[in-house]
Each structure stands twice: as structure tokens, then as C-alpha cells.
Design a protein around this motif. Structure first.
Motif, PDB file in Angstrom:
ATOM      1  N   THR A 170       0.853  -1.210   0.125  1.00 27.90           N
ATOM      2  CA  THR A 170      -0.137  -0.049   0.052  1.00 27.90           C
ATOM      3  C   THR A 170       0.896   1.200   0.033  1.00 27.90           C
ATOM      4  O   THR A 170       1.863   1.209   0.520  1.00 27.90           O
ATOM      5  CB  THR A 170      -0.937   0.015   1.286  1.00 27.90           C
ATOM      6  OG1 THR A 170      -1.635  -1.170   1.356  1.00 27.90           O
ATOM      7  CG2 THR A 170      -1.785   1.260   1.192  1.00 27.90           C
TER       8      THR A 170
ATOM      9  N   THR B 283      -4.288   6.995  -1.623  1.00 26.79           N
ATOM     10  CA  THR B 283      -3.752   5.751  -1.144  1.00 26.79           C
ATOM     11  C   THR B 283      -4.133   4.608  -2.257  1.00 26.79           C
ATOM     12  O   THR B 283      -5.127   4.658  -2.814  1.00 26.79           O
ATOM     13  CB  THR B 283      -4.374   5.419   0.089  1.00 26.79           C
ATOM     14  OG1 THR B 283      -3.842   6.469   1.115  1.00 26.79           O
ATOM     15  CG2 THR B 283      -3.874   4.182   0.624  1.00 26.79           C
TER      16      THR B 283
ATOM     17  N   GLU C 222      -3.156   0.324  -3.505  1.00 24.97           N
ATOM     18  CA  GLU C 222      -2.719  -0.907  -3.242  1.00 24.97           C
ATOM     19  C   GLU C 222      -2.302  -1.623  -4.509  1.00 24.97           C
ATOM     20  O   GLU C 222      -2.803  -1.414  -5.721  1.00 24.97           O
ATOM     21  CB  GLU C 222      -3.820  -1.822  -2.726  1.00 24.97           C
ATOM     22  CG  GLU C 222      -4.571  -1.249  -1.356  1.00 24.97           C
ATOM     23  CD  GLU C 222      -5.508  -2.342  -0.648  1.00 24.97           C
ATOM     24  OE1 GLU C 222      -6.053  -3.057  -1.711  1.00 24.97           O
ATOM     25  OE2 GLU C 222      -5.494  -2.177   0.456  1.00 24.97           O
TER      26      GLU C 222
ATOM     27  N   ALA D  55      -7.891   3.033  -2.719  1.00 26.06           N
ATOM     28  CA  ALA D  55      -8.283   2.296  -1.897  1.00 26.06           C
ATOM     29  C   ALA D  55      -9.873   1.944  -1.447  1.00 26.06           C
ATOM     30  O   ALA D  55     -10.118   0.886  -0.626  1.00 26.06           O
ATOM     31  CB  ALA D  55      -8.132   3.519  -0.528  1.00 26.06           C
TER      32      ALA D  55
END
Length: 82
Positions: free
Chosen positions: A10, A17, A19, A40
Motif C-alpha cells: 500500500t 492511497t 494498493e 483504496a
């Protein structure tokens, strides 16, 4: 970080944000070295492959480090205009 086994990192980029999921964790014979970038909230926003992804297992280089994956993911996001 997501609780899926494919999530390997992450990271933050431009205030958001993301991943990185490694598709090859659950399908190493067909998807080794293939990664997807998600927001996210789970939206797919990019994808990339690592060096050696198309090689037979005995010829593949080691998996990239997390910092290397983050750099590849950021490049994929830049390419996608994010």
C-alpha cells in the motif's frame, strides 16, 4: 492494506492511497509478475508487469522489492493520468 493474499503493498501518490496486487500469487503459472493497482476503495486504476514476467519459471529473476514495485506502480499511474 487489503486482506486479499494478492496485496503486496500500500502506498501514497499525489495525496491518494493505492494498493498493489500481485495476480501471480494465486496463479503463478499464468500470471507471475503481473500486477494491478487499485484505489483504496477497490477501483482498478493501473496495471504493470515486472521484468521477466513472460519467462519460464526457471529463468525468472527474483521478485521485485516493494520499493521497486511502488516505483513501477507510480509509473503506471502516471501513464494512466493519475
Amino acid at each position: 492494506m487489503s486482506d486479499t493474499p494478492e496485496t503486496v503493498a500500500t502506498f501514497g501518490h499525489r495525496g491518494a492511497t493505492y494498493e498493489i496486487d500481485h495476480l501471480g500469487i494465486t496463479h503463478p503459472d499464468t500470471q507471475w509478475g503481473e500486477y494491478v493497482v487499485y484505489t483504496a476503495d477497490g477501483r482498478q486504476v493501473g496495471e504493470f508487469i515486472s521484468r521477466g514476467a513472460g519467462l519460464y519459471p526457471q529463468y525468472r529473476p527474483p521478485e521485485p522489492s516493494v520499493p521497486e514495485l511502488v516505483e513501477l506502480a507510480k509509473a503506471a499511474l502516471e501513464e494512466a493520468g493519475r
